[in-house]
Motif scaffolding. Sequence first.
Motif, PDB file in Angstrom:
ATOM      1  N   ALA A  31       0.865  -1.183  -0.018  1.00 58.15           N
ATOM      2  CA  ALA A  31      -0.053  -0.207   0.023  1.00 58.15           C
ATOM      3  C   ALA A  31       0.954   1.251   0.021  1.00 58.15           C
ATOM      4  O   ALA A  31       0.620   2.163  -0.617  1.00 58.15           O
ATOM      5  N   ALA A  32       1.934   1.290   0.650  1.00 60.94           N
ATOM      6  CA  ALA A  32       2.668   2.415   0.949  1.00 60.94           C
ATOM      7  C   ALA A  32       3.681   2.499  -0.465  1.00 60.94           C
ATOM      8  O   ALA A  32       3.550   4.023  -0.762  1.00 60.94           O
ATOM      9  N   PHE A  33       4.041   1.646  -1.034  1.00 60.45           N
ATOM     10  CA  PHE A  33       4.755   1.662  -2.473  1.00 60.45           C
ATOM     11  C   PHE A  33       3.743   2.316  -3.098  1.00 60.45           C
ATOM     12  O   PHE A  33       4.155   3.131  -4.226  1.00 60.45           O
ATOM     13  N   LEU A  34       2.557   1.664  -3.446  1.00 62.44           N
ATOM     14  CA  LEU A  34       1.723   1.921  -4.659  1.00 62.44           C
ATOM     15  C   LEU A  34       1.125   3.213  -4.417  1.00 62.44           C
ATOM     16  O   LEU A  34       1.116   4.190  -5.441  1.00 62.44           O
ATOM     17  N   LEU A  35       0.700   3.593  -3.523  1.00 57.86           N
ATOM     18  CA  LEU A  35      -0.076   5.052  -3.076  1.00 57.86           C
ATOM     19  C   LEU A  35       1.127   6.092  -3.060  1.00 57.86           C
ATOM     20  O   LEU A  35       0.973   7.304  -3.808  1.00 57.86           O
ATOM     21  N   HIS A  36       2.347   6.101  -2.690  1.00 54.29           N
ATOM     22  CA  HIS A  36       3.420   6.931  -2.602  1.00 54.29           C
ATOM     23  C   HIS A  36       4.100   6.741  -3.985  1.00 54.29           C
ATOM     24  O   HIS A  36       4.106   7.977  -4.689  1.00 54.29           O
ATOM     25  N   GLN A  41       0.999  10.055  -4.146  1.00 57.05           N
ATOM     26  CA  GLN A  41       0.492  10.612  -2.689  1.00 57.05           C
ATOM     27  C   GLN A  41       1.901  10.903  -1.886  1.00 57.05           C
ATOM     28  O   GLN A  41       2.794  10.234  -1.756  1.00 57.05           O
ATOM     29  N   SER A  42       1.579  12.087  -0.955  1.00 57.70           N
ATOM     30  CA  SER A  42       2.422  12.419  -0.149  1.00 57.70           C
ATOM     31  C   SER A  42       2.482  11.393   1.135  1.00 57.70           C
ATOM     32  O   SER A  42       1.483  10.721   1.171  1.00 57.70           O
ATOM     33  N   LEU A  43       3.690  11.325   1.833  1.00 60.21           N
ATOM     34  CA  LEU A  43       3.795  10.270   2.776  1.00 60.21           C
ATOM     35  C   LEU A  43       2.828  10.522   3.718  1.00 60.21           C
ATOM     36  O   LEU A  43       2.484   9.700   4.457  1.00 60.21           O
ATOM     37  N   THR A  57       5.465   5.005   7.777  1.00 63.71           N
ATOM     38  CA  THR A  57       4.999   4.927   6.475  1.00 63.71           C
ATOM     39  C   THR A  57       6.329   4.971   5.599  1.00 63.71           C
ATOM     40  O   THR A  57       6.469   4.228   4.574  1.00 63.71           O
ATOM     41  N   ARG A  58       7.303   6.241   5.731  1.00 62.67           N
ATOM     42  CA  ARG A  58       8.538   6.274   5.176  1.00 62.67           C
ATOM     43  C   ARG A  58       9.291   5.030   4.957  1.00 62.67           C
ATOM     44  O   ARG A  58       9.898   4.723   4.175  1.00 62.67           O
ATOM     45  N   GLN A  59       9.288   4.133   6.342  1.00 60.29           N
ATOM     46  CA  GLN A  59      10.036   3.029   6.547  1.00 60.29           C
ATOM     47  C   GLN A  59       9.374   1.982   5.590  1.00 60.29           C
ATOM     48  O   GLN A  59      10.199   1.118   4.804  1.00 60.29           O
TER      49      GLN A  59
END
Length: 199
Positions: A31-36, A41-43, A57-59
């Motif tokens: 999710a974090a990879f796809l969204l960002h 999208q911003s973190l 989320t950054r990690q």
Amino acid sequence: MIEPADDNLRQDNLTLTLMLALERLSPLERAAFLLHDVFGQSLGEVAQTIGRSADATRQLASRARTHVRAEQPRYQLAPDDAQKFVQAFFAACKTGDPVSLGAMLAQDAALLSDGGGKVTAYTNVIHGKDKLLRLYGGLARKAGDQNELLGVVSIDGLPGFVSRVSGVLQTTALEIEEGVVKAIYVTRNPDKLMHLPLQ
């Protein structure tokens, strides 16, 4: 997806290896990879969406990015070389020749297949050169004379071929690194092969 000769005509840039890499991520990493990374999208927005802190989320995004990069093929063959390699690989598979096939497989090569529950396929990943040599030797004895090459193609950015084995249409994509096959992706699922130009 079998690609047209002109890369500009591709419908998307999501390669088979990228999709498989994404499947290996945890749900939060994906999710974090796809969204960002994919949707921009911003973190902060991603953190809100997945219910984690901005640092976490950054990690997650960083870890996912590292895994995805590690899975991407790093070496590209020239089209002529790829075609020769693919034809030689098909011939070795058809005859089950362990010497020729063994010279083309990495020690840690893996085979993944998809039958969609509609045709026979291997449900588990097959790991290792020795297992693959036994597998292809057995397939050659059983159906070598019923294994027909229909065309050498590019499949989701990888060199590969379309064939008919015992009447079943399939595609085989080869991830080649430093002159040997690291991964073999076989698709036999008829739902995914409906639009093949070589039917």
